[in-house]
Design an enzyme around this catalytic site. Sequence first.
Site, mmCIF file in Angstrom:
data_model
loop_
_atom_site.group_PDB
_atom_site.id
_atom_site.type_symbol
_atom_site.label_atom_id
_atom_site.label_comp_id
_atom_site.label_asym_id
_atom_site.label_seq_id
_atom_site.Cartn_x
_atom_site.Cartn_y
_atom_site.Cartn_z
ATOM 1 N N ASP A 40 -8.094 8.079 0.350
ATOM 2 C CA ASP A 40 -8.616 7.164 0.761
ATOM 3 C C ASP A 40 -8.454 7.247 2.383
ATOM 4 O OD1 ASP A 40 -9.575 5.820 -1.234
ATOM 5 O OD2 ASP A 40 -8.351 3.943 -1.013
ATOM 6 N N THR A 42 -4.047 -0.948 -7.691
ATOM 7 C CA THR A 42 -4.831 0.048 -8.079
ATOM 8 C C THR A 42 -3.891 1.432 -7.946
ATOM 9 O OG1 THR A 42 -6.710 1.452 -7.150
ATOM 10 C CG2 THR A 42 -5.086 0.747 -5.362
ATOM 11 N N GLU A 87 -5.953 4.000 -7.127
ATOM 12 C CA GLU A 87 -7.062 4.585 -6.498
ATOM 13 C C GLU A 87 -8.004 5.064 -7.742
ATOM 14 O OE1 GLU A 87 -9.649 4.911 -4.513
ATOM 15 O OE2 GLU A 87 -9.925 6.955 -4.805
ATOM 16 N N GLU A 96 -3.939 8.078 -3.912
ATOM 17 C CA GLU A 96 -4.356 6.884 -2.956
ATOM 18 C C GLU A 96 -4.673 7.819 -1.306
ATOM 19 O OE1 GLU A 96 -5.917 3.599 -3.184
ATOM 20 O OE2 GLU A 96 -4.124 3.643 -4.433
ATOM 21 N N GLY A 148 -13.363 -0.132 -5.115
ATOM 22 C CA GLY A 148 -13.592 0.738 -3.745
ATOM 23 C C GLY A 148 -14.060 -0.126 -2.831
ATOM 24 N N ARG A 158 0.721 -1.347 0.040
ATOM 25 C CA ARG A 158 0.105 0.040 -0.056
ATOM 26 C C ARG A 158 0.967 1.250 -0.068
ATOM 27 N NH1 ARG A 158 -5.217 1.524 -1.259
ATOM 28 N NH2 ARG A 158 -6.324 2.594 0.415
ATOM 29 N N SER A 190 -7.819 0.452 3.012
ATOM 30 C CA SER A 190 -8.046 0.252 2.121
ATOM 31 C C SER A 190 -9.299 -0.815 1.950
ATOM 32 C CB SER A 190 -6.941 -0.506 1.291
ATOM 33 O OG SER A 190 -7.256 -1.194 0.022
ATOM 34 N N SER A 191 -9.785 -1.131 0.990
ATOM 35 C CA SER A 191 -11.039 -2.226 0.969
ATOM 36 C C SER A 191 -10.511 -3.374 0.130
ATOM 37 C CB SER A 191 -12.289 -1.635 0.297
ATOM 38 O OG SER A 191 -12.798 -0.417 1.277
ATOM 39 N N THR A 212 -9.959 -0.629 -9.668
ATOM 40 C CA THR A 212 -8.781 -1.066 -9.499
ATOM 41 C C THR A 212 -8.782 -2.252 -10.484
ATOM 42 O OG1 THR A 212 -7.362 -1.924 -7.825
ATOM 43 C CG2 THR A 212 -9.645 -2.216 -7.456
HETATM 44 N N1 GLU Z 1 -8.713 2.970 -3.218
HETATM 45 C C1 GLU Z 1 -9.229 1.900 -3.178
HETATM 46 C C2 GLU Z 1 -9.340 0.784 -1.868
HETATM 47 O O1 GLU Z 1 -7.861 1.189 -1.639
HETATM 48 C C3 GLU Z 1 -9.383 0.864 -4.438
HETATM 49 C C4 GLU Z 1 -9.950 1.859 -5.512
HETATM 50 C C5 GLU Z 1 -10.752 1.142 -6.411
HETATM 51 O O2 GLU Z 1 -11.177 -0.029 -6.248
HETATM 52 O O3 GLU Z 1 -10.742 1.480 -7.603
HETATM 53 O O4 GLU Z 1 -9.711 0.039 -1.310
#
Ligand code: GLU
Length: 618
Positions: free
Chosen positions: A472, A448, A450, A469, A515, A124, A493-494, A430
């Site tokens: 986030d 990703t 972001e 990023e 996301g 990350r 993050s997700s 992502t």
């Molecule tokens: N920034 C998001 C995350 O870290 C991911 C972005 C995306 O899915 O486009 O969860």
Amino acid sequence: MRIPRRAPLVLVPALAALCLAPLAPQAVADPAVASGGSAPAPEPRAVTRLATDEGTGGAVTSVDPEATRIGLKVLEQGGNAVDAAVATAAALGVTEPFSAGIGGGGYLVRLDGRTGKVLTIDGRETAPLRSPKRTMFLDPATGDPYPFDELVTSGLSVGTPGTVATWEEALDRWGSRSLRSLLRPAAELARDGFEVDQTFADQVEANAERFAQVRSTAALFLPDGEVPAVGSTFRNPGLGKTYDKLGRQGGKLFYRGSVARNIVRTVKAPPVLEGDLPVPPGHLRGKDLKTYDVRVRKPLTLDYRGFKVHGMGSSSSGGSTVGQALAILERLPLSSWTDDRVQHAVLEAGALAFADRNAYVGDRDFVKVPDEALLDKEYADERLCAVSMAQATPKPLEPGDVSRYDGRCEPAGEGERTAVEAEDHENTETTHLVVADRWGTVVSYTLTIEQTGGSGIVVPGRGFLLNNELTDFSLTWKRRDPNRVEPGKRPRSSMAPTIVTEKGKPLVALGSPGGSTIITTVLGLLVDFIDRGETLEDAIAAPRATQRNTVWVEAEPAWLETWSGDLEPFGHLLRETTLPGGEIGAATGIEFLRGKQLVAVAEPVRRGGGDARVVERD
Ligand code: GLU
């Protein structure tokens, strides 16, 4: 409960339409028209996409046929899953530059085919060491956060990229090929070019206004001021050269050498065509790049109905939030329930887990993340007290008390509702890839930059976009917020790359973009696959909804068509998602059958469909 594969599945019509139509390979080769360069267009390569492939000897699945082809070749030539994952990811940096690339970061989960051991790499991005804590995202003129659409396109949103360090760490530990040889096919692809598809053109179009502001970005992605035409050939010689150099010099180039210097200069003074960007330059400096390091850790593992679900721990909330929702659902006999009750339970479990995620999960180097409680059965029982299996509970829900729980329901309090919807700036584009090799090693990797198009700032001459990023993080600073910005911290993050095992052997490996909807997509895939006995291809194609502890359940149109009537009695507030294309998550995965048989699956429709290939087809 999991039932044997290929059991007949009754598809509702809308779902059937989504699932069945695109499974055959689609030839989408058109005569190429040169764009963005003066060299004549080479003969176009026939680009086909396969949503599902079955066989042995290894497999690759990604959102892009060129990337899958490159990864597959590495496997065919004797490379292992990590080698192929790096080659595929590098190719995605070429063909999916708005979703992933060396200007960003990601999370990789690897299952060792020999030992059954699972390890993860957290690559990350980090906040610069000079990040001001309380005021980082505040406009001094107003005292309020910068408008989000302005913050996105700025040096301020750029975190220290982790992708190159992830590739190096993975190859140092487990690779059998050099970075140089694995980057070569992607470098060639960048130089020779690839055919622009609708998704690529749409993504440039959606970003055209901000790309046009930045000289290096406009020069690359808006040649002659135009969005590259669908069917034309897109080339990125700058990225080809960067990959060549990276292959020769390794991470040194990126974190200490000339690329590091270029990144810092670009963040300090984005090459804007006219005037300044509305948000000031960023704080990223040479020291951030020099001191950047990935985190190699055990996965977050949950026992779920006899299987082990290995997910990504903090700094991602993917593993703990998917895991907590599953822990809650495991208290319920889903496999004997009707589909409408299962859907309701999944929505409520998602909301409960998101309430806790928002309250407790942040970068574990800075915050004590209560993983044990979040995955605990007693805690799950207690959380279930906050919802009903007969009726939707109004959202947002309050978080639970992870410091004190005994699995019993307290009588409902009289107090006022204090829960508020959390800020959610995570974008949806992502990319996820899965690779398995002939030795049974599996890699599930989400990466990703972001926002679609990241910060919108290409490092001049280098051919890649910098991430945004840092958006986030929570944009306003609160003492008890686990996701407040701090120097050196990773934004929550997700991303949820996942591998499920049965008795130490892989059963399924999967992940998704999207996301924060990544979490609900991965949760839905696992429930469909494990509890509802669906095949992976049906689960990946199925319409989706997402409940992230928000007042409204957001859903794809096909999901609403299918489920609104059945869910009406539960009283959910349902509405169509505003996500691009009305789509939630273009997932990819591999299902492992008996006798080393693999089913590689890519998204069949969303984002134009992905490409899944096995080494030896039956
Ligand atoms: N920034 C998001 C995350 O870290 C991911 C972005 C995306 O899915 O486009 O969860």
